[in-house]
Design a protein around this motif. Structure first.
Motif, PDB file in Angstrom:
ATOM      1  N   ILE A  34       0.844  -1.203   0.000  1.00  0.00           N
ATOM      2  CA  ILE A  34       0.000   0.000   0.000  1.00  0.00           C
ATOM      3  C   ILE A  34       0.879   1.253   0.000  1.00  0.00           C
ATOM      4  O   ILE A  34       0.646   2.178  -0.776  1.00  0.00           O
ATOM      5  N   VAL A  35       1.901   1.245   0.870  1.00  0.00           N
ATOM      6  CA  VAL A  35       2.832   2.383   0.913  1.00  0.00           C
ATOM      7  C   VAL A  35       3.437   2.586  -0.480  1.00  0.00           C
ATOM      8  O   VAL A  35       3.482   3.701  -1.005  1.00  0.00           O
ATOM      9  N   GLY A  36       3.894   1.480  -1.083  1.00  0.00           N
ATOM     10  CA  GLY A  36       4.512   1.551  -2.413  1.00  0.00           C
ATOM     11  C   GLY A  36       3.529   2.036  -3.473  1.00  0.00           C
ATOM     12  O   GLY A  36       3.889   2.799  -4.366  1.00  0.00           O
ATOM     13  N   GLY A  37       2.262   1.623  -3.349  1.00  0.00           N
ATOM     14  CA  GLY A  37       1.231   2.030  -4.308  1.00  0.00           C
ATOM     15  C   GLY A  37       0.981   3.531  -4.255  1.00  0.00           C
ATOM     16  O   GLY A  37       0.927   4.201  -5.284  1.00  0.00           O
ATOM     17  N   HIS A  38       0.875   4.053  -3.030  1.00  0.00           N
ATOM     18  CA  HIS A  38       0.670   5.500  -2.877  1.00  0.00           C
ATOM     19  C   HIS A  38       1.869   6.274  -3.436  1.00  0.00           C
ATOM     20  O   HIS A  38       1.721   7.289  -4.093  1.00  0.00           O
ATOM     21  N   LYS A  47       4.995  13.489 -12.255  1.00  0.00           N
ATOM     22  CA  LYS A  47       5.665  13.400 -13.564  1.00  0.00           C
ATOM     23  C   LYS A  47       4.707  13.794 -14.672  1.00  0.00           C
ATOM     24  O   LYS A  47       5.063  14.519 -15.589  1.00  0.00           O
ATOM     25  N   GLY A  48       3.480  13.260 -14.574  1.00  0.00           N
ATOM     26  CA  GLY A  48       2.509  13.458 -15.657  1.00  0.00           C
ATOM     27  C   GLY A  48       1.740  14.764 -15.566  1.00  0.00           C
ATOM     28  O   GLY A  48       1.012  15.118 -16.471  1.00  0.00           O
ATOM     29  N   ARG A  49       1.889  15.456 -14.451  1.00  0.00           N
ATOM     30  CA  ARG A  49       1.137  16.702 -14.228  1.00  0.00           C
ATOM     31  C   ARG A  49      -0.354  16.493 -14.488  1.00  0.00           C
ATOM     32  O   ARG A  49      -0.997  17.272 -15.186  1.00  0.00           O
ATOM     33  N   MET A  50      -0.869  15.429 -13.958  1.00  0.00           N
ATOM     34  CA  MET A  50      -2.310  15.178 -14.070  1.00  0.00           C
ATOM     35  C   MET A  50      -2.826  14.653 -12.739  1.00  0.00           C
ATOM     36  O   MET A  50      -2.043  14.298 -11.869  1.00  0.00           O
ATOM     37  N   HIS A  51      -4.155  14.603 -12.624  1.00  0.00           N
ATOM     38  CA  HIS A  51      -4.792  14.126 -11.377  1.00  0.00           C
ATOM     39  C   HIS A  51      -4.188  14.777 -10.136  1.00  0.00           C
ATOM     40  O   HIS A  51      -4.087  14.144  -9.084  1.00  0.00           O
ATOM     41  N   GLN A  52      -3.775  16.027 -10.274  1.00  0.00           N
ATOM     42  CA  GLN A  52      -3.037  16.657  -9.168  1.00  0.00           C
ATOM     43  C   GLN A  52      -3.871  16.807  -7.900  1.00  0.00           C
ATOM     44  O   GLN A  52      -3.316  16.843  -6.800  1.00  0.00           O
ATOM     45  N   SER A  53      -5.200  16.850  -8.080  1.00  0.00           N
ATOM     46  CA  SER A  53      -6.043  16.985  -6.884  1.00  0.00           C
ATOM     47  C   SER A  53      -6.043  15.689  -6.059  1.00  0.00           C
ATOM     48  O   SER A  53      -6.509  15.679  -4.921  1.00  0.00           O
ATOM     49  N   ASP A  54      -5.511  14.599  -6.632  1.00  0.00           N
ATOM     50  CA  ASP A  54      -5.436  13.330  -5.877  1.00  0.00           C
ATOM     51  C   ASP A  54      -4.172  13.231  -5.017  1.00  0.00           C
ATOM     52  O   ASP A  54      -4.052  12.338  -4.181  1.00  0.00           O
ATOM     53  N   LEU A  55      -3.246  14.160  -5.254  1.00  0.00           N
ATOM     54  CA  LEU A  55      -1.954  14.058  -4.557  1.00  0.00           C
ATOM     55  C   LEU A  55      -2.120  14.019  -3.034  1.00  0.00           C
ATOM     56  O   LEU A  55      -1.510  13.194  -2.348  1.00  0.00           O
ATOM     57  N   LYS A  56      -2.983  14.878  -2.545  1.00  0.00           N
ATOM     58  CA  LYS A  56      -3.200  14.968  -1.091  1.00  0.00           C
ATOM     59  C   LYS A  56      -3.714  13.641  -0.519  1.00  0.00           C
ATOM     60  O   LYS A  56      -3.298  13.219   0.550  1.00  0.00           O
ATOM     61  N   LEU A  57      -4.615  13.000  -1.283  1.00  0.00           N
ATOM     62  CA  LEU A  57      -5.155  11.726  -0.795  1.00  0.00           C
ATOM     63  C   LEU A  57      -4.031  10.688  -0.630  1.00  0.00           C
ATOM     64  O   LEU A  57      -3.960   9.975   0.372  1.00  0.00           O
ATOM     65  N   HIS A  58      -3.144  10.627  -1.615  1.00  0.00           N
ATOM     66  CA  HIS A  58      -2.043   9.647  -1.527  1.00  0.00           C
ATOM     67  C   HIS A  58      -1.061  10.004  -0.412  1.00  0.00           C
ATOM     68  O   HIS A  58      -0.563   9.118   0.292  1.00  0.00           O
TER      69      HIS A  58
END
Ligand code: HEC
Length: 143
Positions: A34-38, A47-58
């Motif tokens: 799980i740690v590795g997945g996040h 890297k991809g500069r996408m889904h940036q609003s998900d960063l906080k969740l991870h």
């Protein structure tokens, strides 16, 4: 007769201990998956500069997992199919240092993600990645 009984008891007991170790190892591996997945998700986002609003969740996910990680190394869980090296239990003071560094880095990463400030996020994820390596280098078997 008596010695057979004792041998049997010892066998049953050691099997029970091994079974526990296996469960502990499974849980530890699941925890680090799980740690590795996040971590991988955060790398992909940055890297991809996408889904940036998900960063906080991870980042919050790793911070939450960092409260579990110190508990997945019970005594005796180094026996079996595990990449956890004996040094974990032989050098507890050193292990605690790398463990604490990881917990601190996970908290810093969550705070950086909270701020949304890329100038804080970059160094924070570097530090967090360094804390994984800081433990793996000395306490995890390389495959
Ligand atoms: C305090 C030590 C420590 C820290 C910090 C640490 N790891 Fe690990 N990690 C381990 C050990 C030990 C194993 C081997 C577990 C086993 O096989 O029982 C492991 C295993 C793993 C695995 C393989 C899990 C599996 O499928 O078996 C991954 C992925 C992983 N770590 C990722 C990370 C990432 C990413 C970080 C940092 C964000 C991190 N680890 C931080 C000690 C650590």
């Amino acid at each position: 007769m008596k010695s057979i009984a004792i041998t049997l008891m010892a066998l049953i007991f050691s099997n029970a201990v091994l079974a526990d170790a296996e469960k502990d190892i499974d849980y530890r591996k699941a925890t680090f998956k799980i740690v590795g997945g996040h971590m991988k998700s955060m790398g992909t986002i940055l890297k991809g500069r996408m889904h940036q609003s998900d960063l906080k969740l991870h980042a919050d996910g790793i911070r939450a997992m960092s409260t579990i990680v110190p508990k997945v190394f019970p005594e005796g869980s180094g026996d079996g199919k595990t990449g956890a090296l004996p040094a974990i239990w032989e050098k507890p003071a050193e292990f605690k240092i790398v463990l604490n560094k990881f917990v601190a880095a996970a908290n810093e990463m969550a705070e950086a993600a909270d701020s949304g400030d890329m100038n804080a996020i970059g160094p924070a994820i570097k530090k967090l990645g360094g804390s994984c390596k800081g433990c793996h280098d000395n306490f995890r078997a390389s495959d």
